[in-house]
Scaffold this active site. Sequence first.
Site, PDB file in Angstrom:
ATOM      1  N   LYS A 220      36.798  68.640  54.323  1.00  0.00           N
ATOM      2  CA  LYS A 220      35.417  67.992  53.870  1.00  0.00           C
ATOM      3  C   LYS A 220      34.613  69.220  54.327  1.00  0.00           C
ATOM      4  O   LYS A 220      34.750  69.938  55.122  1.00  0.00           O
ATOM      5  CB  LYS A 220      35.327  66.546  54.242  1.00  0.00           C
ATOM      6  CG  LYS A 220      36.038  65.886  53.313  1.00  0.00           C
ATOM      7  CD  LYS A 220      35.649  64.368  53.503  1.00  0.00           C
ATOM      8  CE  LYS A 220      36.535  63.561  52.461  1.00  0.00           C
ATOM      9  NZ  LYS A 220      36.415  61.989  52.875  1.00  0.00           N
ATOM     10  N   ARG A 259      44.415  60.347  55.646  1.00  0.00           N
ATOM     11  CA  ARG A 259      44.379  60.767  54.264  1.00  0.00           C
ATOM     12  C   ARG A 259      44.193  62.349  54.193  1.00  0.00           C
ATOM     13  O   ARG A 259      43.148  62.613  54.670  1.00  0.00           O
ATOM     14  CB  ARG A 259      43.427  59.951  53.546  1.00  0.00           C
ATOM     15  CG  ARG A 259      43.352  60.282  52.104  1.00  0.00           C
ATOM     16  CD  ARG A 259      42.541  59.484  51.532  1.00  0.00           C
ATOM     17  NE  ARG A 259      42.355  59.623  49.898  1.00  0.00           N
ATOM     18  CZ  ARG A 259      41.648  60.721  49.270  1.00  0.00           C
ATOM     19  NH1 ARG A 259      41.115  61.345  50.212  1.00  0.00           N
ATOM     20  NH2 ARG A 259      41.687  60.938  48.267  1.00  0.00           N
TER      21      ARG A 259
HETATM   22  N1  PMM Z   1      37.767  60.564  50.201  1.00  0.00           N
HETATM   23  C1  PMM Z   1      37.777  61.086  49.019  1.00  0.00           C
HETATM   24  C2  PMM Z   1      38.391  60.290  48.206  1.00  0.00           C
HETATM   25  N2  PMM Z   1      38.967  59.085  48.555  1.00  0.00           N
HETATM   26  N3  PMM Z   1      39.460  57.486  50.096  1.00  0.00           N
HETATM   27  C3  PMM Z   1      39.281  57.056  51.430  1.00  0.00           C
HETATM   28  N4  PMM Z   1      39.785  55.936  51.832  1.00  0.00           N
HETATM   29  N5  PMM Z   1      38.757  57.729  52.526  1.00  0.00           N
HETATM   30  C4  PMM Z   1      38.080  59.060  52.273  1.00  0.00           C
HETATM   31  O1  PMM Z   1      37.365  59.561  53.072  1.00  0.00           O
HETATM   32  C5  PMM Z   1      38.440  59.538  50.750  1.00  0.00           C
HETATM   33  C6  PMM Z   1      38.928  58.641  49.705  1.00  0.00           C
HETATM   34  C7  PMM Z   1      37.380  62.339  48.709  1.00  0.00           C
HETATM   35  O2  PMM Z   1      37.960  63.388  49.098  1.00  0.00           O
HETATM   36  P1  PMM Z   1      39.040  64.225  48.072  1.00  0.00           P
HETATM   37  O3  PMM Z   1      38.128  64.845  46.751  1.00  0.00           O
HETATM   38  O4  PMM Z   1      39.733  65.248  48.747  1.00  0.00           O
HETATM   39  O5  PMM Z   1      40.208  63.166  47.502  1.00  0.00           O
END
Ligand code: PMM
Length: 285
Positions: A220, A259
């Site tokens: 991020k 995650r």
């Molecule tokens: N971040 C993203 C997408 N989904 N879900 C949860 N629970 N927590 C998060 O921090 C989160 C998420 C965005 O990141 P990505 O584009 O790398 O998936």
Amino acid sequence: MSQGVPSVARVTRVMGIVNVTPDSFSDGGRWDTTEAAVAHGRELLAQGADVLDIGGESTRPGATRPVVAEELDRVVPVIRELAAGGAVVSVDTMRAEVAAAALAAGAQIVNDVSGGLADPRILDVVADSDASYVAMHWRAHADRMRDFTDYSPDGVVAAVRRELGERLDAVLAAGVPRERVFLDPGLGFAKQPRHNWELLAAIDVLRELGCPLLVGASRKSFLGSLLAVDGSPRPVDQREHAHVALVTVLAVRGVEVLRVHDVRATRDALAVVAALRDATPGETA
Ligand code: PMM
């Protein structure tokens, strides 16, 4: 991933990210066919992912939303195939229709970045199933979230605790049992870089809400800002060392689920944490 009332976790679980999107900030377009996404999911399982999180909507700041049919087309075939192969699958969606279709296709977890705010009917879908539910702190869709980073007067930690607590109340009121709920501070969602660090420093405050925690920091932009040189953020593909340092700290502090994109690196960090935790000084002669 269902758990009882949490104490500090001895085992941190790894949720591997499979974004079936053309436009996610770090991996958009890499796994945007069913075949590529399924192969990537299998690779993450081989690296030691406990759960695969399948998403069909990019939430990068400024992103526009896919229509429902498009989101369904992206995620349902991938979920069906990976779940049929025995994987524990989570669907990353804010939509009730998509959550219902994903559960019918074999998903066991609904990961809702809006915590039920975007489409409150999603809570009924989860309540009518055996699925676990991830409620993340969220204030607005990606095209507007930059306008919602004011956490005065209480500060970001108190505000996120209060707002997540309100979401938890709504989730429980809809009939989802507490043992099936995970809470997430929502790093990068309506947050300035310093907000993310404050939340991470105070992560134990969120534990007071009585649910296990899930944290998504992988790649991020607050990591890019931390590592910036002359005002230029570190590129997305060069943030992993900092991320591994962060997940190590989070595992020591008992965060239940991480995650992540890079499952192997996270697994290595968790192996170090486990080895230190289990070593008994003086045991060997
Ligand atoms: N971040 C993203 C997408 N989904 N879900 C949860 N629970 N927590 C998060 O921090 C989160 C998420 C965005 O990141 P990505 O584009 O790398 O998936």
